[in-house]
Structures are given as structure tokens and as C-alpha cells.
Design a protein around this motif. Sequence first.
Motif, PDB file in Angstrom:
ATOM      1  N   ILE A  94      34.604 -24.947  91.298  1.00 19.02           N
ATOM      2  CA  ILE A  94      35.835 -24.642  90.565  1.00 19.02           C
ATOM      3  C   ILE A  94      35.723 -23.203  90.114  1.00 19.02           C
ATOM      4  O   ILE A  94      34.769 -22.842  89.426  1.00 19.02           O
ATOM      5  N   LYS A  95      36.690 -22.380  90.516  1.00 15.52           N
ATOM      6  CA  LYS A  95      36.633 -20.981  90.089  1.00 15.52           C
ATOM      7  C   LYS A  95      37.647 -20.785  88.976  1.00 15.52           C
ATOM      8  O   LYS A  95      38.843 -20.918  89.189  1.00 15.52           O
ATOM      9  N   LEU A  96      37.167 -20.482  87.784  1.00 11.52           N
ATOM     10  CA  LEU A  96      38.063 -20.229  86.659  1.00 11.52           C
ATOM     11  C   LEU A  96      38.440 -18.754  86.675  1.00 11.52           C
ATOM     12  O   LEU A  96      37.603 -17.893  86.895  1.00 11.52           O
ATOM     13  N   SER A  97      39.704 -18.514  86.424  1.00 10.52           N
ATOM     14  CA  SER A  97      40.176 -17.139  86.405  1.00 10.52           C
ATOM     15  C   SER A  97      40.199 -16.656  84.972  1.00 10.52           C
ATOM     16  O   SER A  97      40.479 -17.423  84.049  1.00 10.52           O
ATOM     17  N   SER A  98      39.888 -15.376  84.764  1.00  8.56           N
ATOM     18  CA  SER A  98      39.988 -14.881  83.391  1.00  8.56           C
ATOM     19  C   SER A  98      41.377 -14.333  83.108  1.00  8.56           C
ATOM     20  O   SER A  98      41.660 -13.834  82.041  1.00  8.56           O
ATOM     21  N   ASN A  99      42.256 -14.444  84.104  1.00  8.13           N
ATOM     22  CA  ASN A  99      43.637 -13.991  83.905  1.00  8.13           C
ATOM     23  C   ASN A  99      44.511 -15.181  83.550  1.00  8.13           C
ATOM     24  O   ASN A  99      44.777 -16.031  84.390  1.00  8.13           O
ATOM     25  N   GLY A 142      28.288 -39.293  91.760  1.00 10.45           N
ATOM     26  CA  GLY A 142      27.462 -38.728  92.819  1.00 10.45           C
ATOM     27  C   GLY A 142      27.856 -37.337  93.261  1.00 10.45           C
ATOM     28  O   GLY A 142      27.391 -36.870  94.301  1.00 10.45           O
ATOM     29  N   LYS A 143      28.674 -36.671  92.470  1.00 11.14           N
ATOM     30  CA  LYS A 143      29.134 -35.332  92.863  1.00 11.14           C
ATOM     31  C   LYS A 143      28.522 -34.235  91.998  1.00 11.14           C
ATOM     32  O   LYS A 143      28.269 -34.429  90.801  1.00 11.14           O
ATOM     33  N   ILE A 144      28.345 -33.080  92.629  1.00 12.81           N
ATOM     34  CA  ILE A 144      27.890 -31.882  91.912  1.00 12.81           C
ATOM     35  C   ILE A 144      29.047 -30.889  91.913  1.00 12.81           C
ATOM     36  O   ILE A 144      29.551 -30.518  92.975  1.00 12.81           O
ATOM     37  N   ILE A 145      29.471 -30.501  90.730  1.00 10.42           N
ATOM     38  CA  ILE A 145      30.614 -29.589  90.602  1.00 10.42           C
ATOM     39  C   ILE A 145      30.137 -28.305  89.943  1.00 10.42           C
ATOM     40  O   ILE A 145      29.663 -28.329  88.793  1.00 10.42           O
ATOM     41  N   ALA A 146      30.242 -27.214  90.655  1.00  8.09           N
ATOM     42  CA  ALA A 146      29.858 -25.916  90.095  1.00  8.09           C
ATOM     43  C   ALA A 146      31.094 -25.253  89.504  1.00  8.09           C
ATOM     44  O   ALA A 146      32.162 -25.255  90.120  1.00  8.09           O
ATOM     45  N   ILE A 147      30.951 -24.729  88.295  1.00  9.53           N
ATOM     46  CA  ILE A 147      32.050 -24.030  87.634  1.00  9.53           C
ATOM     47  C   ILE A 147      31.714 -22.545  87.631  1.00  9.53           C
ATOM     48  O   ILE A 147      30.728 -22.119  87.031  1.00  9.53           O
ATOM     49  N   ASN A 148      32.550 -21.825  88.329  1.00  7.09           N
ATOM     50  CA  ASN A 148      32.314 -20.417  88.560  1.00  7.09           C
ATOM     51  C   ASN A 148      33.361 -19.605  87.798  1.00  7.09           C
ATOM     52  O   ASN A 148      34.399 -20.136  87.432  1.00  7.09           O
ATOM     53  N   GLY A 149      33.132 -18.340  87.612  1.00  6.53           N
ATOM     54  CA  GLY A 149      34.127 -17.503  86.936  1.00  6.53           C
ATOM     55  C   GLY A 149      33.443 -16.458  86.086  1.00  6.53           C
ATOM     56  O   GLY A 149      32.294 -16.636  85.672  1.00  6.53           O
ATOM     57  N   ASP A 150      34.173 -15.389  85.828  1.00  8.32           N
ATOM     58  CA  ASP A 150      33.613 -14.286  85.057  1.00  8.32           C
ATOM     59  C   ASP A 150      33.264 -14.724  83.642  1.00  8.32           C
ATOM     60  O   ASP A 150      33.740 -15.749  83.167  1.00  8.32           O
ATOM     61  N   SER A 151      32.497 -13.883  82.992  1.00  7.57           N
ATOM     62  CA  SER A 151      32.199 -14.088  81.590  1.00  7.57           C
ATOM     63  C   SER A 151      33.512 -14.139  80.801  1.00  7.57           C
ATOM     64  O   SER A 151      34.384 -13.302  81.009  1.00  7.57           O
ATOM     65  N   GLY A 152      33.664 -15.145  79.975  1.00  6.17           N
ATOM     66  CA  GLY A 152      34.884 -15.274  79.177  1.00  6.17           C
ATOM     67  C   GLY A 152      35.993 -16.054  79.862  1.00  6.17           C
ATOM     68  O   GLY A 152      37.083 -16.206  79.311  1.00  6.17           O
ATOM     69  N   SER A 153      35.726 -16.584  81.054  1.00  7.29           N
ATOM     70  CA  SER A 153      36.790 -17.292  81.778  1.00  7.29           C
ATOM     71  C   SER A 153      36.949 -18.741  81.318  1.00  7.29           C
ATOM     72  O   SER A 153      37.898 -19.417  81.714  1.00  7.29           O
ATOM     73  N   SER A 212      46.015 -19.616  67.701  1.00  7.28           N
ATOM     74  CA  SER A 212      47.311 -19.075  68.130  1.00  7.28           C
ATOM     75  C   SER A 212      47.252 -17.592  68.466  1.00  7.28           C
ATOM     76  O   SER A 212      48.173 -17.051  69.076  1.00  7.28           O
ATOM     77  N   GLU A 213      46.132 -16.928  68.074  1.00  8.06           N
ATOM     78  CA  GLU A 213      46.019 -15.507  68.420  1.00  8.06           C
ATOM     79  C   GLU A 213      45.367 -15.289  69.792  1.00  8.06           C
ATOM     80  O   GLU A 213      45.349 -14.167  70.291  1.00  8.06           O
ATOM     81  N   THR A 214      44.788 -16.333  70.374  1.00  4.93           N
ATOM     82  CA  THR A 214      44.112 -16.153  71.663  1.00  4.93           C
ATOM     83  C   THR A 214      44.946 -16.778  72.787  1.00  4.93           C
ATOM     84  O   THR A 214      45.799 -17.630  72.546  1.00  4.93           O
ATOM     85  N   ASP A 215      44.667 -16.319  74.009  1.00  7.16           N
ATOM     86  CA  ASP A 215      45.394 -16.850  75.162  1.00  7.16           C
ATOM     87  C   ASP A 215      45.011 -18.307  75.424  1.00  7.16           C
ATOM     88  O   ASP A 215      43.935 -18.748  75.051  1.00  7.16           O
ATOM     89  N   TRP A 216      45.916 -18.976  76.128  1.00  9.25           N
ATOM     90  CA  TRP A 216      45.568 -20.315  76.607  1.00  9.25           C
ATOM     91  C   TRP A 216      44.474 -20.171  77.656  1.00  9.25           C
ATOM     92  O   TRP A 216      44.605 -19.388  78.598  1.00  9.25           O
ATOM     93  N   LEU A 217      43.386 -20.921  77.487  1.00  7.06           N
ATOM     94  CA  LEU A 217      42.319 -20.903  78.500  1.00  7.06           C
ATOM     95  C   LEU A 217      42.618 -21.915  79.599  1.00  7.06           C
ATOM     96  O   LEU A 217      42.251 -21.720  80.755  1.00  7.06           O
TER      97      LEU A 217
END
Length: 222
Positions: A211-216, A29-40, A13-18
Motif C-alpha cells: 500500500i503506497k500512502l501519498s503525502s499529498n 496469511g497475508k503480508i501487507i507492506a505500507i509504503n510512503g514518505d515520512s509523514g504520509s 481541524s488545523e491539519t489535513d485529512w490523512l
Amino acid sequence: MLQVKDLSFRYNSETDWLFQDFYLETDKGKIIAINGDSGSGKTTLLNIICGVIPKMIKGNFSGKITFNKTDLSTLTLPQTAPLLSLLMQEPDNQLFFPTVEQELAFGPENLQIEPEEIQERIDKILKVLQIEKLRNKETHNLSFGQKKLVIFASILTLDPQVFLLDELSAGLSNDYITNIKKILRNLAAKGKIIFLTDHAGDFADIADTVIKLSSNPIDGKI
Ligand SMILES: Nc1ncnc2c1ncn2[C@@H]1O[C@H](COP(=O)(O)OP(=O)(O)O)[C@@H](O)[C@H]1O
Ligand SMILES: [Mg+2]
């Protein structure tokens, strides 16, 4: 088909929703790359897909992961692991045996595969990964990149349906990365689903989806 539905997660409860109301669906048969800054949340997402979160690592979790219509929450982690196999970001958490060969034999032995078949699989996989020379080496003496390759090899000996590969290219030279891309393309052609975290963009050219994860957290992750 693999589906992640209505996913919301934060560690406490002290951390943000990821993730909030996150949805993801992929065919075989798919390749999914997960991109995003450290901690995203790249590592977190892989842990959620294979069930380590919430089965082993707790948090505020809701959502449903299904693979070929099976609700993965109905399986234990030992049941899930041969089907959806995780290569962890930190290899030392995943190496348990003194030598590379023992490490590679463990998974298939657990699946009661015949010893001859296990040796054949190990021979083939060490060759494909170009690490035959590591066969009798002590695992704790390997470099970071070599450890990642040995764990990738151990996952290949299990022949899972879904690969969850966390920072697979870390510590590897371009030659190895090129070879791994070829292997991943072959796996996808056989119908495997491959998720890989890729903060450096090494795998962007072979990914079907990025997939680009945002750290915001305000952006949400939808
Ligand atoms: N076990 C944990 N408990 C609390 N917070 C965590 C835990 N693991 C990761 N986090 C936090 O969650 C966020 C996402 O981490 P992570 O999924 O490892 O990101 P990435 O793999 O993209 O670098 C970070 O802020 C990280 O500090
Ligand atoms: Mg990570």
C-alpha cells in the motif's frame, strides 16, 4: 479477515485529512507492506488498526475496523493488544522492564500462561531471533535495533493473530532483516496477518500487497 471500512481521519481541524473514505481488506496469511514518505500516515494507519487511535490518541475519526467479524471498537485496548499487537516506531515507548527476560515474560504472565510454558516460549523466540545473548541484558543499554528485536520478541511471545510492525527493520543489519523475513513468512504461512511499514522497501519482496500512502492529501488515500 481484517477490514478497515469508511476510514476518515485527521489529528485536528488545523491539519489535513490523512485518510478519507479509505478501505482495506485482507484475508489471513497475508503480508501487507505500507509504503510512503515520512509523514504520509504509515504510523497513523497502524495506530488506527489496533485502536490506539481513537481510544488513546484522539482526533477526527470515523470508520469501522473489524477482525473476524468483531467490531474492534467494542474491545478495550488491553483486550485488543494480545490479538492485534503493535510494535511501535519508537522502542523506548514500549520497554518497561530492567532486563530483556523480564520484558519478554510480562505479556504471557498477564495472559496467565504457566511459568514453564513462558520459559519455553522465551527460549524458543530468543533462538529464532538470534538474540539469545541479550537474555540477561539491561534493556536501556541496548542499541536501537536490539530494542526493536526485543519488542518483536515480546510480541512473538504473545502469539497474536495480527502483527502491526512499525519500521521493524530500522537499525538492523541485513543478516537480521533476512532472518526476520523468514520468520514473517512462517507466521503468514500459519495464517497470521502482518502489516509492516516499510519506507525503505526492505520487505517489498515478501509482501503480498504494497500500500503506497501519498503525502499529498489531494490524492486521497483510497
Ligand atoms: N499526535 C499527533 N498530533 C498531530 N499530528 C500528528 C500526530 N502524529 C502524527 N502527526 C502528523 O500526521 C502526519 C502523519 O504522521 P505519521 O503517521 O507518523 O507518518 P509516517 O509514519 O508515514 O511518517 C504527519 O504530518 C505528522 O506530523
Ligand atoms: Mg512512522
